[in-house]
Write a protein that holds these residues in place. Structure first.
Motif, PDB file in Angstrom:
ATOM      1  N   VAL A   1       2.327  -2.497   4.761  1.00  0.00           N
ATOM      2  CA  VAL A   1       2.572  -3.396   3.632  1.00  0.00           C
ATOM      3  C   VAL A   1       1.551  -3.102   2.540  1.00  0.00           C
ATOM      4  O   VAL A   1       0.365  -2.897   2.834  1.00  0.00           O
ATOM      5  CB  VAL A   1       2.446  -4.873   4.071  1.00  0.00           C
ATOM      6  N   THR A   2       2.015  -3.072   1.284  1.00  0.00           N
ATOM      7  CA  THR A   2       1.123  -3.030   0.133  1.00  0.00           C
ATOM      8  C   THR A   2       1.611  -4.024  -0.914  1.00  0.00           C
ATOM      9  O   THR A   2       2.706  -4.573  -0.800  1.00  0.00           O
ATOM     10  CB  THR A   2       1.058  -1.625  -0.512  1.00  0.00           C
ATOM     11  N   HIS A   3       0.800  -4.224  -1.937  1.00  0.00           N
ATOM     12  CA  HIS A   3       1.166  -5.142  -3.025  1.00  0.00           C
ATOM     13  C   HIS A   3       2.407  -4.629  -3.735  1.00  0.00           C
ATOM     14  O   HIS A   3       2.584  -3.421  -3.921  1.00  0.00           O
ATOM     15  CB  HIS A   3       0.000  -5.269  -4.014  1.00  0.00           C
ATOM     16  N   VAL A   4       3.268  -5.540  -4.163  1.00  0.00           N
ATOM     17  CA  VAL A   4       4.555  -5.156  -4.754  1.00  0.00           C
ATOM     18  C   VAL A   4       4.422  -4.482  -6.124  1.00  0.00           C
ATOM     19  O   VAL A   4       5.328  -3.760  -6.539  1.00  0.00           O
ATOM     20  CB  VAL A   4       5.522  -6.357  -4.867  1.00  0.00           C
ATOM     21  N   ASN A   5       3.313  -4.689  -6.822  1.00  0.00           N
ATOM     22  CA  ASN A   5       3.177  -4.124  -8.162  1.00  0.00           C
ATOM     23  C   ASN A   5       2.077  -3.091  -8.316  1.00  0.00           C
ATOM     24  O   ASN A   5       2.034  -2.394  -9.327  1.00  0.00           O
ATOM     25  CB  ASN A   5       2.977  -5.235  -9.194  1.00  0.00           C
ATOM     26  N   ALA A   6       1.188  -2.983  -7.337  1.00  0.00           N
ATOM     27  CA  ALA A   6       0.085  -2.028  -7.452  1.00  0.00           C
ATOM     28  C   ALA A   6      -0.381  -1.624  -6.056  1.00  0.00           C
ATOM     29  O   ALA A   6      -0.994  -2.428  -5.350  1.00  0.00           O
ATOM     30  CB  ALA A   6      -1.068  -2.626  -8.252  1.00  0.00           C
ATOM     31  N   SER A   7      -0.122  -0.395  -5.704  1.00  0.00           N
ATOM     32  CA  SER A   7      -0.428   0.081  -4.355  1.00  0.00           C
ATOM     33  C   SER A   7      -1.920   0.084  -4.030  1.00  0.00           C
ATOM     34  O   SER A   7      -2.288   0.127  -2.862  1.00  0.00           O
ATOM     35  CB  SER A   7       0.128   1.500  -4.168  1.00  0.00           C
ATOM     36  N   TYR A   8      -2.784   0.059  -5.050  1.00  0.00           N
ATOM     37  CA  TYR A   8      -4.223   0.117  -4.808  1.00  0.00           C
ATOM     38  C   TYR A   8      -4.884  -1.239  -4.581  1.00  0.00           C
ATOM     39  O   TYR A   8      -6.102  -1.328  -4.470  1.00  0.00           O
ATOM     40  CB  TYR A   8      -4.934   0.816  -5.967  1.00  0.00           C
ATOM     41  N   VAL A   9      -4.126  -2.305  -4.506  1.00  0.00           N
ATOM     42  CA  VAL A   9      -4.699  -3.632  -4.261  1.00  0.00           C
ATOM     43  C   VAL A   9      -5.027  -3.737  -2.767  1.00  0.00           C
ATOM     44  O   VAL A   9      -4.158  -3.980  -1.936  1.00  0.00           O
ATOM     45  CB  VAL A   9      -3.737  -4.759  -4.705  1.00  0.00           C
ATOM     46  N   ARG A  10      -6.295  -3.526  -2.460  1.00  0.00           N
ATOM     47  CA  ARG A  10      -6.750  -3.395  -1.078  1.00  0.00           C
ATOM     48  C   ARG A  10      -6.530  -4.661  -0.244  1.00  0.00           C
ATOM     49  O   ARG A  10      -6.278  -4.584   0.960  1.00  0.00           O
ATOM     50  CB  ARG A  10      -8.235  -3.029  -1.091  1.00  0.00           C
TER      51      ARG A  10
END
Length: 194
Positions: free
Chosen positions: A135-144
């Motif tokens: 799972v990653t953030h829906v708008n920014a993949s770098y949101v740790r």
């Protein structure tokens, strides 16, 4: 290509109320929807499998909308997502890759145009196999804070001639996320990364 044949759909909602430390003000919801479908390529090698991706698009959108409804129906509440597939033993790993476009397209559409690429995983497995869906953030993949995973599976699938396709959505970061990196509040929203 035959229509997509569905044997079973299952939805799972987790409500995370505690992870050591103080309970969060609002519990984190993590949801998954799994669908066991017939694998039209099971048992033999087929050189051209890509057309089945188009056939899977309506299923992907239906699953994304069902999962969104199970999590309250508000696209603005969904902060994380991921997808995956478990291919039964008579299939090959590449059959799971057929889910990349339909699963990702469906969630971005259901959520109103989310920017980040939908992370994915796949494997070949027997009945009862489990899969950790990233799972990653829906708008920014770098949101740790939103780097997460949800373990899923069906007790009776995939059968050898099936694929279990999976979508996952979450309503927030890991409970007590505190290891730095780009914060959700600082997303620029330009490229799906930052």
């Amino acid at each position: 290509m035959p229509d997509v044949q569905i044997r079973k759909i299952a939805t799972l909602i987790e409500e995370v109320r505690h992870e050591f430390g103080p309970p969060p003000g609002t519990p984190l919801l993590r949801g998954a929807i799994l669908c066991a479908i017939a694998n039209p390529y099971a048992g033999a090698y087929a050189p051209d499998i890509a057309p089945f991706m188009e056939d899977l698009k309506p299923l992907g959108l239906d699953m994304a909308n069902r999962l969104l409804a199970a999590l309250g129906g508000d696209p603005a509440r969904i902060e994380g997502y991921g997808k995956g597939a478990i291919v039964g033993g008579a299939g090959e790993l590449e059959h799971g890759a057929l889910w990349h476009v339909p699963g990702g397209y469906a969630m971005r559409e259901a959520l109103g145009g989310a920017m980040a690429i939908v992370p994915s995983t796949k494997k070949v497995g027997g009945v009862g196999a489990r899969l950790d869906v990233p799972v990653t953030h829906v708008n920014a993949s770098y949101v740790r804070s939103h780097f997460d995973a949800m373990e899923v599976g069906l007790p009776d699938g995939p059968r050898a001639d099936e694929i279990v396709v999976v979508l996952v959505m979450t309503t927030g970061a890991r409970v007590h996320a505190r290891v730095g990196g780009l914060a959700a509040a600082d997303i620029e929203g330009k490229d799906g990364l930052r």
